[in-house]
Scaffold this motif. Structure first.
Motif, PDB file in Angstrom:
ATOM      1  N   VAL A  90      28.291  11.157  18.719  1.00 52.27           N
ATOM      2  CA  VAL A  90      28.140   9.756  18.309  1.00 52.27           C
ATOM      3  C   VAL A  90      29.025   8.860  19.169  1.00 52.27           C
ATOM      4  O   VAL A  90      28.601   7.787  19.623  1.00 52.27           O
ATOM      5  N   ALA A  91      30.252   9.284  19.393  1.00 53.99           N
ATOM      6  CA  ALA A  91      31.188   8.476  20.188  1.00 53.99           C
ATOM      7  C   ALA A  91      30.648   8.233  21.591  1.00 53.99           C
ATOM      8  O   ALA A  91      30.642   7.095  22.085  1.00 53.99           O
ATOM      9  N   LEU A  92      30.179   9.277  22.249  1.00 54.95           N
ATOM     10  CA  LEU A  92      29.651   9.132  23.606  1.00 54.95           C
ATOM     11  C   LEU A  92      28.414   8.232  23.617  1.00 54.95           C
ATOM     12  O   LEU A  92      28.260   7.390  24.509  1.00 54.95           O
ATOM     13  N   SER A  93      27.549   8.402  22.620  1.00 60.30           N
ATOM     14  CA  SER A  93      26.328   7.595  22.550  1.00 60.30           C
ATOM     15  C   SER A  93      26.657   6.121  22.386  1.00 60.30           C
ATOM     16  O   SER A  93      26.052   5.252  23.037  1.00 60.30           O
ATOM     17  N   LEU A  94      27.617   5.814  21.529  1.00 59.68           N
ATOM     18  CA  LEU A  94      27.972   4.416  21.285  1.00 59.68           C
ATOM     19  C   LEU A  94      28.757   3.821  22.457  1.00 59.68           C
ATOM     20  O   LEU A  94      28.603   2.635  22.767  1.00 59.68           O
ATOM     21  N   LEU A  95      29.584   4.630  23.103  1.00 57.17           N
ATOM     22  CA  LEU A  95      30.284   4.129  24.296  1.00 57.17           C
ATOM     23  C   LEU A  95      29.275   3.703  25.361  1.00 57.17           C
ATOM     24  O   LEU A  95      29.461   2.682  26.040  1.00 57.17           O
ATOM     25  N   SER A  96      28.214   4.470  25.501  1.00 54.31           N
ATOM     26  CA  SER A  96      27.153   4.116  26.442  1.00 54.31           C
ATOM     27  C   SER A  96      26.534   2.775  26.076  1.00 54.31           C
ATOM     28  O   SER A  96      26.223   1.947  26.947  1.00 54.31           O
ATOM     29  N   LYS A  97      26.362   2.530  24.772  1.00 47.87           N
ATOM     30  CA  LYS A  97      25.781   1.263  24.306  1.00 47.87           C
ATOM     31  C   LYS A  97      26.705   0.082  24.607  1.00 47.87           C
ATOM     32  O   LYS A  97      26.239  -1.012  24.948  1.00 47.87           O
ATOM     33  N   PHE A  98      27.997   0.283  24.492  1.00 50.34           N
ATOM     34  CA  PHE A  98      28.944  -0.792  24.812  1.00 50.34           C
ATOM     35  C   PHE A  98      28.866  -1.138  26.294  1.00 50.34           C
ATOM     36  O   PHE A  98      28.971  -2.306  26.686  1.00 50.34           O
ATOM     37  N   SER A  99      28.666  -0.129  27.108  1.00 51.01           N
ATOM     38  CA  SER A  99      28.509  -0.370  28.538  1.00 51.01           C
ATOM     39  C   SER A  99      27.214  -1.140  28.812  1.00 51.01           C
ATOM     40  O   SER A  99      27.182  -2.047  29.648  1.00 51.01           O
ATOM     41  N   GLU A 100      26.164  -0.786  28.092  1.00 50.06           N
ATOM     42  CA  GLU A 100      24.892  -1.512  28.220  1.00 50.06           C
ATOM     43  C   GLU A 100      25.064  -2.972  27.815  1.00 50.06           C
ATOM     44  O   GLU A 100      24.470  -3.871  28.419  1.00 50.06           O
ATOM     45  N   PHE A 101      25.857  -3.191  26.764  1.00 45.53           N
ATOM     46  CA  PHE A 101      26.110  -4.574  26.339  1.00 45.53           C
ATOM     47  C   PHE A 101      26.715  -5.385  27.480  1.00 45.53           C
ATOM     48  O   PHE A 101      26.306  -6.514  27.754  1.00 45.53           O
ATOM     49  N   ALA A 102      27.710  -4.808  28.154  1.00 40.92           N
ATOM     50  CA  ALA A 102      28.368  -5.529  29.247  1.00 40.92           C
ATOM     51  C   ALA A 102      27.364  -5.887  30.336  1.00 40.92           C
ATOM     52  O   ALA A 102      27.357  -7.023  30.845  1.00 40.92           O
ATOM     53  N   ASN A 103      26.510  -4.961  30.672  1.00 37.93           N
ATOM     54  CA  ASN A 103      25.499  -5.200  31.707  1.00 37.93           C
ATOM     55  C   ASN A 103      24.518  -6.287  31.282  1.00 37.93           C
ATOM     56  O   ASN A 103      24.166  -7.180  32.067  1.00 37.93           O
ATOM     57  N   THR A 104      24.068  -6.232  30.023  1.00 39.00           N
ATOM     58  CA  THR A 104      23.134  -7.239  29.493  1.00 39.00           C
ATOM     59  C   THR A 104      23.789  -8.612  29.451  1.00 39.00           C
ATOM     60  O   THR A 104      23.170  -9.629  29.798  1.00 39.00           O
ATOM     61  N   PHE A 105      25.045  -8.640  29.025  1.00 36.02           N
ATOM     62  CA  PHE A 105      25.773  -9.906  28.918  1.00 36.02           C
ATOM     63  C   PHE A 105      25.898 -10.585  30.285  1.00 36.02           C
ATOM     64  O   PHE A 105      25.722 -11.795  30.414  1.00 36.02           O
ATOM     65  N   LEU A 106      26.173  -9.806  31.320  1.00 36.07           N
ATOM     66  CA  LEU A 106      26.333 -10.378  32.663  1.00 36.07           C
ATOM     67  C   LEU A 106      25.026 -10.982  33.180  1.00 36.07           C
ATOM     68  O   LEU A 106      25.043 -11.958  33.932  1.00 36.07           O
TER      69      LEU A 106
END
Length: 673
Positions: free
Chosen positions: A111-127
């Motif tokens: 779960v931790a790895l999966s959600l960390l990946s999502k946080f990284s996706e957020f940064a990319n989407t935000f930019l």
């Protein structure tokens, strides 16, 4: 340019991108169900096809920070939604029997790895978004994962943007390890602690100091029970700046336990949002508006010149809800879809029946037979009047009723035609209104190769869908397939508003109905049993439609004569649960309710998308009350026992005309194999 039908073919959230801006139509009563305004955890429930995934994804960063969203307010950063759906097969492997007591740490790590990946996706989407603060974007782009976390991830230095690629590799290793877990996995993470640490690092700096994060976990019912307890613990103890919420099928049995001695409790720890009861179908008119906007928006996406008054930029924007609530807008949107999917009124259908020599002869034969049985020599034309088509059709079934006196009905009908208002004509008018659908279906039931026109039209598509958006879109898709297949000029469809003729809609409805019946066998481990139950119920409702008096017309739902679930065979109880879970049967409470498990105060409706196949009503009007024994036979017994029960209904309901059961082997359009 792709054809219009293909726009409607994608009726599952999995077939659409995570960015739903300009695709997700906000229900007009959305404001009180905004997940990003919640201060505690939420359980989102809904049946199969009701849009749970779409609803969660709308609140997630991919949609809220969509590149198509031209203006993103600062408030969008107040709560950042993270959507995550687990790999069902993967989580099922994470259990004590397979990998021992380490399952808990493996699950947390996954779960931790999966959600960390999502946080990284957020940064990319935000930019990539149109958020105006370039300094903040630059800071997010250059945010370095703290060493204490990156070292846990077997890395020395990572930016938030680089995190996804690194985590992808770790997930790959974890998945491979799980198929051969001979030793401990190299990385061990506590999911909540890890995500909480990252969130605090982001919010404690000047980056997102006023932000909080809300994790939306989909398909909660697919986690193992012990895994659900862990997530429940996160939900129960969630607080700003990190909350967890889940979504699952309505009626799914999920754990309320936590890893401690406590349970997760409604109101105190979480709120329940029922997508159908609370949002999509708060009332019938609201669902029709939502359905109309979904159809109109898809057609606009196909060709903006066809539907100019729809603005895709508005449908996903909660600040535009008031504009969409205006009576003028609602009227325009409904006029549009009823033009695309026209329907016959019951008056229209009745008139067509009188003008059709075969149907008209059937009506006259019924009148003649009823008069013969009552030994009346009144001319059948007294009850048959082309200028009063609905009344004529209903007269043909009223005359079969024991309480109907031929001369009295003849007198009342004549007074009614003259416009005389008295107790008898008022009661007669009500009888016509209550019986017309049953009478139409009864006449059509004698002609299996004909499809009754009551299944065509936007309003009736909504009724057949019964708040199931996937069924609605499938009806539209098949209708446009029929339109394209029968069009000599496909270019014309692209340049003019499509209008699907009623006969084409009927073919589409029959196809969708048959397709749904076929699909049931694929639903979960009990799929074949559920298909058999649906078919048995459909046949019984069709049989009830053959009662010539139609004194209790329109049957598609039932109840059971029992005071407690405990009196039912456990296997029957399980099958009933599965039927509700997969939205094959829909449960309703009656007005009075004595106890929680009192089936006598509950009613069950066969999914109305099956109505065209069985030539029955799609409306919840009159019910059949089954005994416990009958209910058990329908749900559990072998075919021989069921056929005996079926024969008993033929005698019980006095279906004494020559009756050939045509529901055993019905083909797509009623032909028999």
């Amino acid at each position: 340019m792709e054809q219009l039908s293909q726009i409607f073919k994608k009726n599952r959230a999995e077939e659409l991108p995570d960015d739903l801006w300009e695709n997700f139509v906000l229900p007009i009563n959305y404001q009180q169900y905004n997940l990003l305004k919640e201060t505690k955890s939420v359980k989102v429930v809904g049946g199969r096809g009701t849009g749970k995934t779409m609803y969660l994804k709308y609140h997630a960063f991919s949609t809220q920070f969509s590149s198509k969203r031209e203006q993103i307010p600062e408030s969008a950063l107040d709560v950042i939604g993270i959507y995550w759906k687990p790999d069902t097969h993967f989580v099922q492997l994470i259990n004590e029997n397979y990998i021992g007591k380490e399952w808990n740490s493996v699950f947390n790590t996954y779960v931790a790895l999966s959600l960390l990946s999502k946080f990284s996706e957020f940064a990319n989407t935000f930019l990539k978004s149109n958020y105006s603060d370039k300094t903040l974007k630059s800071n997010i782009e250059n945010f370095i994962i703290p060493n204490i976390l990156s070292s846990e991830l077997s890395s020395h230095s990572l930016t938030l943007l680089e995190l996804k690629k690194h985590v992808r590799g770790l997930l790959y290793k974890l998945q491979n390890w799980l198929h051969n877990p001979l030793k401990k996995f190299s990385i061990v993470l506590d999911a909540k602690a890890t995500i909480n640490y990252l969130v605090n690092e982001l919010t404690d700096t000047n980056l997102l100091n006023s932000s909080s994060f809300h994790i939306f976990i989909d398909e909660f019912e697919n986690f193992r029970g012990e895994q659900q307890k862990i997530i429940n613990t996160w939900m129960k103890h969630g607080e700003n700046p990190l909350l967890f919420s889940v979504a699952f099928k309505k009626h799914a049995i999920v754990s309320k336990e936590t890893t401690g001695n406590e349970t997760i409790q409604q109101r105190n720890d979480h709120r329940i949002i029922d997508l159908v009861d609370d949002i999509y179908a708060n009332n019938e008119s609201e669902f029709k508006i939502l359905a109309a906007e979904i159809i109109a928006n898809k057609i606009h996406n196909y060709s903006s010149t066809l539907v100019e008054f729809i603005d895709p930029k508005l449908i996903s924007d909660q600040t535009m809800l008031n504009k969409r609530r205006s009576p003028a807008y609602k009227k325009e949107i409904l006029n549009l879809v009823t033009t695309i999917f026209p329907q016959f009124t019951y008056e229209d259908i009745s008139q067509q029946m009188l003008n059709d020599s075969i149907l008209s002869d059937k009506i006259k034969k019924n009148i003649k037979q009823a008069l013969k049985e009552k030994k009346s020599d009144i001319n059948i034309n007294i009850y048959f009047d082309n200028n009063f088509s609905k009344e004529t059709v209903v007269n043909s079934i009223l005359l079969f009723r024991k309480t109907t006196k031929p001369q009295e009905l003849a007198n009342t009908f004549e007074e009614y035609k003259q416009g005389i208002n008295n107790k008898k004509t008022i009661a007669y008018k009500e009888q016509v209104s209550n019986s017309i659908v049953g009478a139409i279906l009864y006449i059509y039931s004698s002609f299996p190769k004909r499809i009754c026109p009551i299944y065509a039209g936007f309003d009736r598509f909504c009724t057949m869908s019964k708040n199931n958006l996937r069924h609605l879109l499938e009806l539209c898709y098949q209708s446009f397939i029929e339109l394209e297949n029968n069009s000599k000029n496909l270019e014309k469809i692209k340049n003019t508003l499509p209008i699907v003729k009623i006969d084409l809609q009927l073919k589409a409805a029959k196809f969708c109905s048959k397709q749904e019946l076929d699909t049931i066998s694929e639903l979960g481990p009990y799929g074949q049993d559920l298909q058999k139950i649906a078919h048995r119920l459909g046949r019984i409702f069709y049989l009830k439609q053959k009662i010539r008096t139609q004194s209790q017309p329109e049957n598609i739902h039932f109840s059971v004569e029992t005071l407690s679930l405990q009196t039912l065979d456990p296997k029957v109880t399980e099958l009933l649960y599965q039927a509700k879970l997969w939205n094959i049967i829909q449960e309703y409470d009656e007005t009075t309710k004595d106890t929680e498990n009192n089936l006598a105060t509950k009613e069950y409706m066969l999914t109305p998308i099956l109505a065209p196949y069985y030539k029955i009503t799609m409306r919840k009007i009159h019910k059949i009350v089954f005994s416990i024994s009958e209910f058990k036979t329908i749900f559990l017994e072998n075919d021989d026992s069921y056929e005996k029960l079926y024969e008993s209904f033929i005698h019980k309901w006095k279906i004494d005309e020559i009756f050939e059961d045509r529901t055993k082997d019905l083909g797509l359009f009623g032909e028999q194999y």
